[in-house]
Design a protein around this motif. Structure first.
Motif, PDB file in Angstrom:
ATOM      1  N   ALA A 156       0.834  -1.203   0.000  1.00 50.07           N
ATOM      2  CA  ALA A 156       0.000   0.000   0.000  1.00 50.07           C
ATOM      3  C   ALA A 156       0.864   1.246   0.000  1.00 50.07           C
ATOM      4  O   ALA A 156       2.071   1.209   0.283  1.00 50.07           O
ATOM      5  CB  ALA A 156      -0.921  -0.007   1.218  1.00 50.07           C
ATOM      6  N   PHE A 186      -8.915   3.352 -13.095  1.00 46.88           N
ATOM      7  CA  PHE A 186      -8.466   2.674 -11.878  1.00 46.88           C
ATOM      8  C   PHE A 186      -9.604   2.637 -10.858  1.00 46.88           C
ATOM      9  O   PHE A 186     -10.585   3.378 -10.962  1.00 46.88           O
ATOM     10  CB  PHE A 186      -7.255   3.382 -11.259  1.00 46.88           C
ATOM     11  N   LYS A 188      -9.638   2.359  -6.474  1.00 44.95           N
ATOM     12  CA  LYS A 188      -8.897   2.230  -5.233  1.00 44.95           C
ATOM     13  C   LYS A 188      -9.867   2.301  -4.050  1.00 44.95           C
ATOM     14  O   LYS A 188     -10.593   3.292  -3.901  1.00 44.95           O
ATOM     15  CB  LYS A 188      -7.848   3.344  -5.092  1.00 44.95           C
ATOM     16  N   LYS A 189      -9.854   1.247  -3.262  1.00 48.82           N
ATOM     17  CA  LYS A 189     -10.626   1.257  -2.008  1.00 48.82           C
ATOM     18  C   LYS A 189      -9.674   1.695  -0.900  1.00 48.82           C
ATOM     19  O   LYS A 189      -8.752   0.967  -0.543  1.00 48.82           O
ATOM     20  CB  LYS A 189     -11.209  -0.120  -1.736  1.00 48.82           C
ATOM     21  N   VAL A 190      -9.918   2.889  -0.376  1.00 55.46           N
ATOM     22  CA  VAL A 190      -8.961   3.524   0.527  1.00 55.46           C
ATOM     23  C   VAL A 190      -9.493   3.577   1.954  1.00 55.46           C
ATOM     24  O   VAL A 190     -10.712   3.573   2.189  1.00 55.46           O
ATOM     25  CB  VAL A 190      -8.625   4.956   0.048  1.00 55.46           C
ATOM     26  N   GLU A 208     -14.191   4.787  -1.704  1.00 62.68           N
ATOM     27  CA  GLU A 208     -13.690   4.403  -3.024  1.00 62.68           C
ATOM     28  C   GLU A 208     -13.348   5.646  -3.826  1.00 62.68           C
ATOM     29  O   GLU A 208     -14.097   6.629  -3.831  1.00 62.68           O
ATOM     30  CB  GLU A 208     -14.734   3.587  -3.781  1.00 62.68           C
ATOM     31  N   TYR A 210     -12.292   6.272  -7.871  1.00 61.62           N
ATOM     32  CA  TYR A 210     -12.183   5.546  -9.143  1.00 61.62           C
ATOM     33  C   TYR A 210     -12.362   6.498 -10.312  1.00 61.62           C
ATOM     34  O   TYR A 210     -12.859   7.627 -10.173  1.00 61.62           O
ATOM     35  CB  TYR A 210     -13.208   4.414  -9.218  1.00 61.62           C
ATOM     36  N   ALA A 236      -3.938   3.556   0.383  1.00 59.24           N
ATOM     37  CA  ALA A 236      -4.501   2.954  -0.821  1.00 59.24           C
ATOM     38  C   ALA A 236      -3.661   1.760  -1.244  1.00 59.24           C
ATOM     39  O   ALA A 236      -2.419   1.816  -1.202  1.00 59.24           O
ATOM     40  CB  ALA A 236      -4.560   3.980  -1.946  1.00 59.24           C
ATOM     41  N   ASN A 238      -1.634  -0.723  -3.704  1.00 56.75           N
ATOM     42  CA  ASN A 238      -0.815  -0.333  -4.853  1.00 56.75           C
ATOM     43  C   ASN A 238      -1.444  -0.750  -6.181  1.00 56.75           C
ATOM     44  O   ASN A 238      -1.898   0.088  -6.952  1.00 56.75           O
ATOM     45  CB  ASN A 238       0.595  -0.903  -4.715  1.00 56.75           C
ATOM     46  N   GLY A 239      -1.516  -2.045  -6.479  1.00 58.69           N
ATOM     47  CA  GLY A 239      -2.113  -2.498  -7.725  1.00 58.69           C
ATOM     48  C   GLY A 239      -1.295  -2.121  -8.943  1.00 58.69           C
ATOM     49  O   GLY A 239      -0.186  -1.586  -8.854  1.00 58.69           O
ATOM     50  N   LEU A 243      -1.910   5.093  -7.329  1.00 57.63           N
ATOM     51  CA  LEU A 243      -2.676   6.309  -7.078  1.00 57.63           C
ATOM     52  C   LEU A 243      -1.709   7.465  -6.854  1.00 57.63           C
ATOM     53  O   LEU A 243      -0.804   7.380  -6.027  1.00 57.63           O
ATOM     54  CB  LEU A 243      -3.579   6.119  -5.855  1.00 57.63           C
TER      55      LEU A 243
END
Length: 482
Positions: A156, A186, A188-190, A208, A210, A236, A238-239, A243
Motif C-alpha cells: 500500500a 483505476f 482504489k478502495k482507501v 472508493e 475511481y 490505498a 498499490n495495484g 494512485l
C-alpha cells in the motif's frame, strides 16, 4: 315578641339554633376556616389517560377517549393532543434520553413544537431536545490539503495531508474530502485516518476513489460526521495503476449529524414515471422523515452489468433541482479492475421532509433503470428529561399551533450529558386524546398547607369549638328553665 316566639316553637328554635351552632363547629373543624374553604379551587375536568378507565395518581376515576385515527387536517382544538406513546424508562438512571420514531414525525408538527412528555398525573415534564447536528459554520467552507508525507510499502501507499487554515487560530472542521484524479482507469478502495498532531492517528472511514478514464469518476469521500482533525491520511492499495495524489480539499458542508446514534434507515414505497429521456422516481415519504441519504437498488433494464446516469433531486414535483447533493451527481454501477462498483447512494447536504420528493434520472437515450427498491437514511431527534419518580411517563403529540416549550432544564445540558443519560424506549402509538389539567391544578388535588400559620389556625379552631360547645350548654339550660 321574642319570648312568645321561643315559647310557641321551642322545637323549631332548638333546631335552628343547633343548625347554626353545628355549622360553626363544622367550619371550625376545617383547617383554615372560612378563608381556607374559599381558597379551594373549583374542581377541574379530569385529564384523559391512555388506556381503559382507571385511577390517576390523585385517586380520581378518569376515562380515556379512544377513537379511530383522525385525518391530519381534522385535529381538535390546539389544547388537545391526539396521539400518545408509553415511555419505557431505563431503570436506575436519573436522566432518560428518548429518540423519536417515524410515528412521531408523521403526526407531530414539522417543527416538533407540539411534542410533550407527561407524567402519571398529566403534568408536563421538562426536557431539552438534541438533533445531533453540529450547527452551521458557513456554507461549504473549504480548506486546502497540503501533502506533507508519502510512503510506499510492499502492499500500500499512504498519503499524509495537513489542513491549511485561513488563519493560525482558526478551529477547522470538515466532513468531506475531495482529490483531483488522473484520467487513467483505476479503482482504489482507501482507508481514511485523522490526527490532531500528525503523530497519533485514528480510523475514520473507508471509501472508493475511481475513474473510467472517460469522464466517469468518484473523487469525493464523505466522512460520517464533522471532525476537527488537523491532518488526514489516505492508505490505498498499490495495484497495477498506482494512485497519485498531490493535493486535496477539506470541506465543511454546514449542519451535519454527529454520530450514527441520530440516524435510522427505512425502505420507502416509490413510483417511476418514465418519459422519453427522463425517469421521475417519486418517493412516498408519508411519515415526513428527515431524509438525507437515498440508496437505489437498481440495475440496467437491458441486462448489462454497468450503467452511469446523471440525476438531480427535487423536494417536490415542479420545483426543479433545488437540493444540494454531496455525493457525485451520477448513479454508477461499474466493473473496474475486475471488481464491482455499486455507487448508487445519494447523500444530501440538508435533510428533506417533503412527502413526495423526487429523483430525476437522465437516461440519455438508454432504457430506464430497473429500480427494485429504495432505502433511505433519515435523522432523528433525541429528548432528554429527568425521571423524578412521577412515572409512568408518556410522549404526547399531534396538537396544532403550540408554542415551543421553554424549560429550565436546557441550561444544565452540559452537566446532564456528562452523567450519560440512559436510553429509554417508546411503546406503540395510541390514538388517545390528552387534555392537560387546568392551569393551577397541576393534575392533582391541592395538598393542605402545613406550617406555622396552620398551627395558629388549628389553635384558633380549637378555641372556636370550645366556645361553640359552651354556648350550646348555656342555651340548653336556659330552654329548660323556660
Amino acid at each position: 315578641m321574642r319570648k312568645k316566639k321561643i315559647e310557641g316553637k321551642p322545637a323549631a328554635a332548638k333546631k335552628k339554633l343547633g343548625a347554626a351552632l353545628g355549622a360553626a363547629v363544622l367550619l371550625a373543624a376545617v383547617p383554615g376556616g372560612a378563608d381556607a374553604r374559599a381558597e379551594q379551587p373549583a374542581p377541574a375536568a379530569a385529564p384523559a389517560v391512555f388506556g381503559a378507565a382507571g385511577e390517576t395518581a390523585a385517586g380520581r376515576q378518569t376515562a380515556a377517549v379512544f377513537e379511530a385515527r383522525p385525518a391530519e387536517d381534522d385535529y381538535a382544538d390546539s389544547g388537545t393532543w391526539n396521539f400518545a406513546k408509553e415511555i419505557q424508562a431505563a431503570p436506575g438512571s436519573q436522566y432518560q434520553a428518548l429518540f423519536l420514531d417515524a410515528d412521531v414525525y408523521a403526526r407531530a408538527e414539522e417543527n416538533l413544537n407540539d411534542v410533550r412528555i407527561v407524567d402519571s398525573a398529566g403534568r408536563f415534564v421538562p426536557y431539552y431536545a438534541d438533533s445531533g447536528e453540529e450547527g452551521e459554520r458557513g456554507l461549504d467552507r473549504q480548506y486546502p490539503l497540503e501533502l506533507v508525507d508519502r510512503a510506499k510499502s510492499k502492499s500500500a501507499t499512504r498519503f499524509d495531508f495537513r489542513v491549511v487554515p485561513a488563519s493560525g487560530s482558526e478551529d477547522v472542521r470538515g466532513s468531506r474530502l475531495t482529490f483531483p484524479l488522473s484520467q487513467s482507469s483505476f479503482l482504489k478502495k482507501v482507508r481514511v485516518q485523522g490526527s490532531y498532531d500528525g503523530q497519533l492517528w485514528e480510523d475514520l472511514t473507508e471509501g472508493e476513489l475511481y475513474s473510467t478514464g472517460e469522464g466517469i469518476f468518484r473523487n469525493v469521500i464523505e466522512l460520517e460526521e464533522p471532525v476537527k482533525y488537523g491532518y488526514y491520511r489516505l492508505i490505498a492499495p498499490n495495484g497495477e495503476e498506482p494512485l497519485a495524489l498531490t493535493e486535496g480539499t477539506l470541506t465543511d458542508v454546514g449542519a451535519a449529524v454527529s454520530g450514527e446514534r441520530f440516524r435510522r434507515t427505512a425502505e420507502l414505497p416509490f413510483n417511476v414515471q418514465p418519459s422519453a429521456r427522463m425517469s421521475e422516481v417519486v418517493l412516498y415519504n408519508a411519515d415526513k422523515l428527515r431524509i438525507d441519504r437515498i440508496r437505489l437498488n437498481a440495475s440496467a433494464s437491458d441486462g448489462s452489468s454497468s450503467f452511469s446516469r446523471l440525476f438531480y433531486v427535487n423536494r417536490a414535483k415542479g420545483t426543479g433541482a433545488n437540493t444540494r447533493v454531496l455525493s457525485p451527481t451520477r448513479l454508477n454501477r461499474l466493473e473496474l479492475d475486475g471488481e464491482s462498483v455499486d455507487d448508487t447512494e445519494i447523500r444530501l447536504a440538508e435533510p428533506i421532509r417533503n412527502e413526495k420528493p423526487m429523483i430525476v434520472i437522465d437516461n440519455a437515450g438508454n432504457l430506464p433503470l430497473n429500480i427494485e427498491s429504495i432505502e433511505v437514511g433519515y435523522r432523528v431527534d433525541r429528548l432528554v428529561f429527568e425521571d423524578t419518580g412521577a412515572g409512568p411517563y408518556r410522549l404526547v403529540y399531534g396538537a396544532e399551533r403550540q408554542p415551543p416549550p421553554q424549560y429550565d432544564l436546557a441550561a444544565f445540558r452540559t452537566e446532564i450529558e456528562r452523567s450519560k443519560p440512559a436510553e429509554a424506549a417508546l411503546g406503540p402509538e395510541n390514538a388517545a386524546r390528552f387534555v392537560p389539567p387546568a392551569p393551577g391544578t397541576d393534575g392533582a388535588d391541592p395538598a393542605p398547607k402545613i406550617g406555622a400559620g396552620a398551627s395558629l389556625q388549628i389553635l384558633f379552631n380549637v378555641v372556636l369549638v370550645g366556645v361553640a360547645l359552651l354556648l350550646i350548654v348555656l342555651v340548653s339550660r336556659k330552654l329548660r328553665k323556660k
